[in-house]
Scaffold this motif. Structure first.
Motif, mmCIF file in Angstrom:
data_model
loop_
_atom_site.group_PDB
_atom_site.id
_atom_site.type_symbol
_atom_site.label_atom_id
_atom_site.label_comp_id
_atom_site.label_asym_id
_atom_site.label_seq_id
_atom_site.Cartn_x
_atom_site.Cartn_y
_atom_site.Cartn_z
ATOM 1 N N MET A 137 10.710 -1.916 -3.959
ATOM 2 C CA MET A 137 10.508 -0.439 -4.209
ATOM 3 C C MET A 137 10.182 -0.398 -6.042
ATOM 4 N N LEU A 138 12.003 -1.039 -5.982
ATOM 5 C CA LEU A 138 12.633 -0.058 -7.603
ATOM 6 C C LEU A 138 10.835 -1.679 -8.282
ATOM 7 N N ALA A 139 11.772 -3.007 -7.778
ATOM 8 C CA ALA A 139 10.937 -3.696 -8.447
ATOM 9 C C ALA A 139 9.293 -3.226 -8.829
ATOM 10 N N GLY A 140 8.658 -2.571 -8.156
ATOM 11 C CA GLY A 140 7.444 -1.980 -8.148
ATOM 12 C C GLY A 140 7.582 -1.157 -9.046
ATOM 13 N N ILE A 141 8.064 -0.832 -9.350
ATOM 14 C CA ILE A 141 8.033 0.617 -10.084
ATOM 15 C C ILE A 141 8.366 0.220 -11.636
ATOM 16 N N PHE B 277 5.442 -2.765 -3.174
ATOM 17 C CA PHE B 277 6.226 -3.886 -3.467
ATOM 18 C C PHE B 277 7.311 -4.083 -2.183
ATOM 19 N N ALA B 278 8.152 -2.606 -2.428
ATOM 20 C CA ALA B 278 8.608 -2.050 -0.728
ATOM 21 C C ALA B 278 8.333 -2.994 0.472
ATOM 22 N N THR B 279 7.111 -3.005 1.249
ATOM 23 C CA THR B 279 6.936 -3.382 2.681
ATOM 24 C C THR B 279 6.602 -4.413 2.215
ATOM 25 N N TYR B 280 5.878 -5.223 0.812
ATOM 26 C CA TYR B 280 5.913 -6.600 0.544
ATOM 27 C C TYR B 280 6.784 -7.929 1.158
ATOM 28 N N PHE B 281 7.970 -7.080 0.448
ATOM 29 C CA PHE B 281 9.175 -8.069 0.158
ATOM 30 C C PHE B 281 10.031 -7.860 1.781
ATOM 31 N N LEU B 282 10.062 -6.445 2.379
ATOM 32 C CA LEU B 282 9.978 -6.671 3.507
ATOM 33 C C LEU B 282 9.316 -6.964 4.873
ATOM 34 N N THR B 283 8.446 -7.816 4.571
ATOM 35 C CA THR B 283 7.366 -8.062 5.625
ATOM 36 C C THR B 283 7.691 -9.640 5.360
ATOM 37 N N TYR B 284 7.843 -10.154 4.111
ATOM 38 C CA TYR B 284 8.076 -11.604 3.809
ATOM 39 C C TYR B 284 9.427 -11.715 4.416
ATOM 40 N N THR B 285 10.349 -11.178 4.325
ATOM 41 C CA THR B 285 11.900 -11.008 4.661
ATOM 42 C C THR B 285 11.820 -11.597 6.192
ATOM 43 N N THR B 286 11.098 -10.637 6.943
ATOM 44 C CA THR B 286 11.067 -10.515 8.236
ATOM 45 C C THR B 286 10.436 -11.915 8.788
ATOM 46 N N GLY C 298 4.181 -15.452 2.746
ATOM 47 C CA GLY C 298 3.387 -14.754 1.829
ATOM 48 C C GLY C 298 2.289 -14.263 1.672
ATOM 49 N N GLY C 299 1.123 -14.792 3.105
ATOM 50 C CA GLY C 299 -0.220 -14.479 2.836
ATOM 51 C C GLY C 299 0.145 -13.272 3.641
ATOM 52 N N ILE C 300 0.424 -13.267 4.690
ATOM 53 C CA ILE C 300 0.741 -11.740 5.136
ATOM 54 C C ILE C 300 1.536 -10.909 4.918
ATOM 55 N N SER C 301 2.316 -10.659 4.003
ATOM 56 C CA SER C 301 3.672 -9.935 3.022
ATOM 57 C C SER C 301 1.901 -9.345 2.089
ATOM 58 N N GLY C 302 0.966 -10.312 1.514
ATOM 59 C CA GLY C 302 0.187 -9.684 0.643
ATOM 60 C C GLY C 302 -0.849 -8.875 0.634
ATOM 61 N N MET C 303 -1.480 -9.231 2.420
ATOM 62 C CA MET C 303 -1.827 -8.019 3.077
ATOM 63 C C MET C 303 -1.674 -6.992 3.491
ATOM 64 N N VAL C 304 -0.416 -7.057 3.711
ATOM 65 C CA VAL C 304 0.390 -5.872 4.993
ATOM 66 C C VAL C 304 0.231 -4.957 3.044
ATOM 67 N N GLY C 305 0.888 -5.929 2.229
ATOM 68 C CA GLY C 305 1.306 -4.567 0.482
ATOM 69 C C GLY C 305 -0.490 -4.296 0.314
ATOM 70 N N TRP C 306 -0.976 -4.654 0.058
ATOM 71 C CA TRP C 306 -2.213 -3.973 -0.189
ATOM 72 C C TRP C 306 -3.290 -3.246 0.742
ATOM 73 N N SER C 307 -3.065 -3.940 2.225
ATOM 74 C CA SER C 307 -3.416 -2.743 2.660
ATOM 75 C C SER C 307 -2.554 -1.477 2.961
ATOM 76 N N LEU C 308 -1.816 -1.022 2.210
ATOM 77 C CA LEU C 308 -0.746 -0.006 2.348
ATOM 78 C C LEU C 308 -1.691 1.026 0.837
ATOM 79 N N GLY C 309 -1.814 -0.165 -0.700
ATOM 80 C CA GLY C 309 -1.952 -0.265 -1.666
ATOM 81 C C GLY C 309 -3.365 0.214 -1.707
ATOM 82 N N THR C 310 -4.038 -0.192 -1.304
ATOM 83 C CA THR C 310 -5.449 -0.256 -1.016
ATOM 84 C C THR C 310 -6.195 1.034 -1.895
ATOM 85 N N PRO C 311 -6.047 2.687 -1.411
ATOM 86 C CA PRO C 311 -6.029 4.166 -1.629
ATOM 87 C C PRO C 311 -5.861 4.296 -3.418
#
Length: 301
Positions: A103-107, A175-184, A206-219
């Protein structure tokens, strides 16, 4: 400080931009222009009127700015992990620490990203072709530098940060969910005795984490793009962030906030697969000695 993460992140971001830029152009046009009703219709019309060049409008500046922002993202993320680990006496990072660091990285990266992003979006929304005939309208902006200077001339330097609020609201949780998804995913699919996941795992995660991050960030991405192009060619439609949300929902319905979700996910998988593979490869080359945080490549145990 983990300088290598800034370097690796920079080059990884540049590679990701190069891979995903054509689909990013289609995404931005679908989000901001009503004449484009879908991915294939937008892609076909863009190619018919503007050729291959139409998909790469404004690429030169994003290659530079995304390299910088990706450097900030990965560098901030890794150093936040280290600080949080050291603050509690060392050891592998926990899941909440991975989430917070992301989250801090995204900000952090929004201050660097915003000026280049508004230039990119405005150039992508120019549907006029430079190869058009004399009786056709010409593009308003001649290129990235001209676009940047025009925005500063018309709106001042604050104009470069138009859409910064939805950008922050998009990237902080994404980015919070992006990195969490990747590491998980890396943790679950890798042998616990290995420091680095297998390359197949890196690509999948990497691919799945990108999809998760964008699903959250699209609106918020839709709102950001609309605010950035508002008033560039016609009368301003939105009075601000909240008005843009309410007016967009009133006129086009709530579904418009997910209008580009499909193409975002389609683009996110290969882009972030390339980003993480490039990042991990470069980190391996730049790695020297033993790293206290490197004991947990995935971020936590």
């Amino acid at each position: 400080m983990h300088i290598k993460d800034f370097v690796s992140g920079s080059l990884a971001g540049a590679c990701g931009v190069a891979v995903g830029y054509p689909l990013d152009t289609v995404k931005v046009r679908i989000q901001t222009q009503k004449q484009f009703t879908g991915i294939w219709q937008c892609a076909a019309e863009t190619f018919s009127k503007e050729g291959v060049h139409g998909f790469f409008k404004g690429l030169s500046l994003p290659i530079t700015t995304i390299s910088m922002t990706s450097s900030v993202v990965f560098g901030t993320y890794r150093n936040c992990l280290q600080c949080l680990s050291q603050a509690r006496g060392g050891g592998p990072n926990t899941k909440p620490e991975v989430f917070l660091s992301g989250m801090l990285a995204g900000i952090a990266q929004t201050s660097v990203m915003s000026p280049g992003d508004i230039v990119k979006v405005r150039l992508q929304c120019q549907t006029e072709s430079k190869r058009g005939t004399a009786n056709m309208s010409k593009p308003r902006y001649r290129g990235p530098v001209h676009c940047l200077l025009s925005i500063v001339k018309e709106d001042g330097f604050k104009g470069l940060y138009k859409g910064a609020l939805p950008l922050v609201l998009r990237d902080a949780p994404s980015f919070a969910t992006y990195f969490l998804t990747y590491t998980t995913i890396c943790e679950k699919l890798s042998d616990g005795s290995k420091k680095r996941p297998a390359w197949g795992v890196v690509m999948l995660a990497g691919g799945i984490s990108g999809m998760v991050g964008w699903s959250l960030g699209t609106p918020m991405d839709v709102i950001k793009a609309r605010l950035q192009v508002d008033g560039a060619r016609e009368t301003k439609r939105y009075r601000g962030f909240i008005h843009c949300i309410t007016e967009t929902a009133r006129v086009e319905g709530a579904g418009v906030f997910f209008k580009s979700l499909g193409i975002n996910c389609l683009r996110a998988f290969p882009v972030n697969m390339v980003v993480f593979v490039t990042y991990e490869v470069l980190n391996g080359f730049l790695q020297t000695g033993h790293d206290s945080v490197e004991q947990t490549r995935f971020g936590f145990e």
